[in-house]
Design an enzyme around this catalytic site. Structure first.
Site, PDB file in Angstrom:
ATOM      1  CD  GLU A   1      -2.879   1.381   2.265  1.00 18.18           C
ATOM      2  OE1 GLU A   1      -3.819   2.173   2.122  1.00 18.18           O
ATOM      3  OE2 GLU A   1      -2.690   0.704   3.296  1.00 18.18           O
TER       4      GLU A   1
ATOM      5  CD  GLU B   1       2.552   7.546   5.233  1.00 20.53           C
ATOM      6  OE1 GLU B   1       2.892   8.742   5.131  1.00 20.53           O
ATOM      7  OE2 GLU B   1       1.531   7.060   4.691  1.00 20.53           O
TER       8      GLU B   1
ATOM      9  CG  ASP C   1       9.626  10.264  -2.286  1.00 21.06           C
ATOM     10  OD1 ASP C   1       8.560   9.930  -2.821  1.00 21.06           O
ATOM     11  OD2 ASP C   1      10.164  11.376  -2.494  1.00 21.06           O
TER      12      ASP C   1
ATOM     13  CG  ASP D   1      -1.873  15.514  -1.775  1.00 24.70           C
ATOM     14  OD1 ASP D   1      -2.648  16.163  -2.511  1.00 24.70           O
ATOM     15  OD2 ASP D   1      -1.144  16.050  -0.923  1.00 24.70           O
TER      16      ASP D   1
ATOM     17  CE  LYS E   1      -2.444  25.736  -5.904  1.00 28.62           C
ATOM     18  NZ  LYS E   1      -1.559  26.657  -5.151  1.00 28.62           N
TER      19      LYS E   1
ATOM     20  CB  THR F   1      -8.772   4.178   4.250  1.00 28.76           C
ATOM     21  OG1 THR F   1      -9.506   5.317   3.773  1.00 28.76           O
ATOM     22  CG2 THR F   1      -8.365   3.301   3.074  1.00 28.76           C
ATOM     23  CD  GLU F   2      -7.105   4.956   9.237  1.00 32.66           C
ATOM     24  OE1 GLU F   2      -6.414   4.276   9.998  1.00 32.66           O
ATOM     25  OE2 GLU F   2      -6.858   5.067   8.014  1.00 32.66           O
ATOM     26  CE1 TYR F   3      -7.187  11.122   6.751  1.00 30.42           C
ATOM     27  CE2 TYR F   3      -5.825   9.937   5.179  1.00 30.42           C
ATOM     28  CZ  TYR F   3      -5.936  10.775   6.275  1.00 30.42           C
ATOM     29  OH  TYR F   3      -4.816  11.255   6.882  1.00 30.42           O
ATOM     30  CD  GLU F   4     -13.461   3.189   1.553  1.00 29.73           C
ATOM     31  OE1 GLU F   4     -14.323   2.555   0.916  1.00 29.73           O
ATOM     32  OE2 GLU F   4     -12.315   2.751   1.779  1.00 29.73           O
TER      33      GLU F   4
END
Length: 219
Positions: free
Chosen positions: A46, A71, A98, A120, A124, A196-199
């Site tokens: 992941e 991560e 990275d 992310d 832009k 996921t947490e964000y999901e």
């Protein structure tokens, strides 16, 4: 999404080199046979796991596989490590590095799957090359993945999803699954989905979750 710095995370990571590879030299491949008890198990990665709910759940539910959480943020790595230790997940390693160097850390065609969850969006135009589905990243994933390997991608960002479909299509990838509302798919698809947490947060706000599964076909 950048997490608030937590000083305890740095010490925890430093205290557990057996579980975390902290900013390794990208000029050298990592010997994963020394990190996992059984290197013959399928390897799944992941990229950008955040707090780690998805990857730790996957490792817990699938002991027949090995997992790497790639991560960049030390705080996030510490959070993942805390869960790994609490659940004694010997089939999970954390790589604090990275993602741009992913092909440097793994042998060619060694992974069966790469997960990109709520990356992310870098909205832009001048930041396009930083998007994890930009063509240079896809090329690196192709190097790391086995011939039948797959990318699974989820996001709540419609712009990033559209961009990713376009980018992968231009790269010649094959789509096995595409959804513009994952949580309202067939029951068996929803049941198999690990949030996921964000999901969980985004879906609770009424936002649709976009998802796709794609592969590179025959190399």
């Amino acid at each position: 999404m950048r997490l608030r710095n937590k000083p305890w995370a740095v010490k925890l990571v430093q205290d557990h080199p057996e579980s975390v590879i902290d900013r390794p030299d990208p000029s050298q491949k990592i010997n994963w046979s020394k990190r996992f008890a059984d290197i013959s198990k399928p390897l799944e990665i992941e990229v950008g796991p955040g707090k780690g709910k998805f990857i730790t759940t996957m490792a817990e539910e699938h002991p027949e596989k090995n997992f790497v959480a790639l991560e960049l943020q030390m705080t996030a790595a510490g959070m993942i490590l805390r869960t790994k230790l609490a659940k004694d997940l010997s089939n999970l390693q954390i790589l604090c590095a990275d993602a741009a160097n992913i092909a440097s850390f793994f042998d060619s065609h060694s992974a069966s799957k790469i997960y990109l969850n709520f990356s992310d969006p870098w909205p832009k135009t001048r930041h396009e090359k930083r998007r994890l589905t930009y063509k240079s990243f896809l090329q690196k994933y192709q190097t790391v993945l086995q011939e039948n390997g797959q990318i699974e991608f989820k996001t709540d960002n419609a712009g990033l999803f559209a961009y990713s479909v376009h980018s992968m299509n231009n790269f010649g990838m094959h789509f096995d699954f595409v959804s513009v509302d994952l949580h309202n798919e067939k029951d068996e698809i929803v049941a198999a989905n690990i949030e996921t947490e964000y999901e969980h947060k985004f879906a609770a706000q009424g936002n649709p979750i976009y998802a796709l599964h794609a592969d590179f076909g025959v190399k």
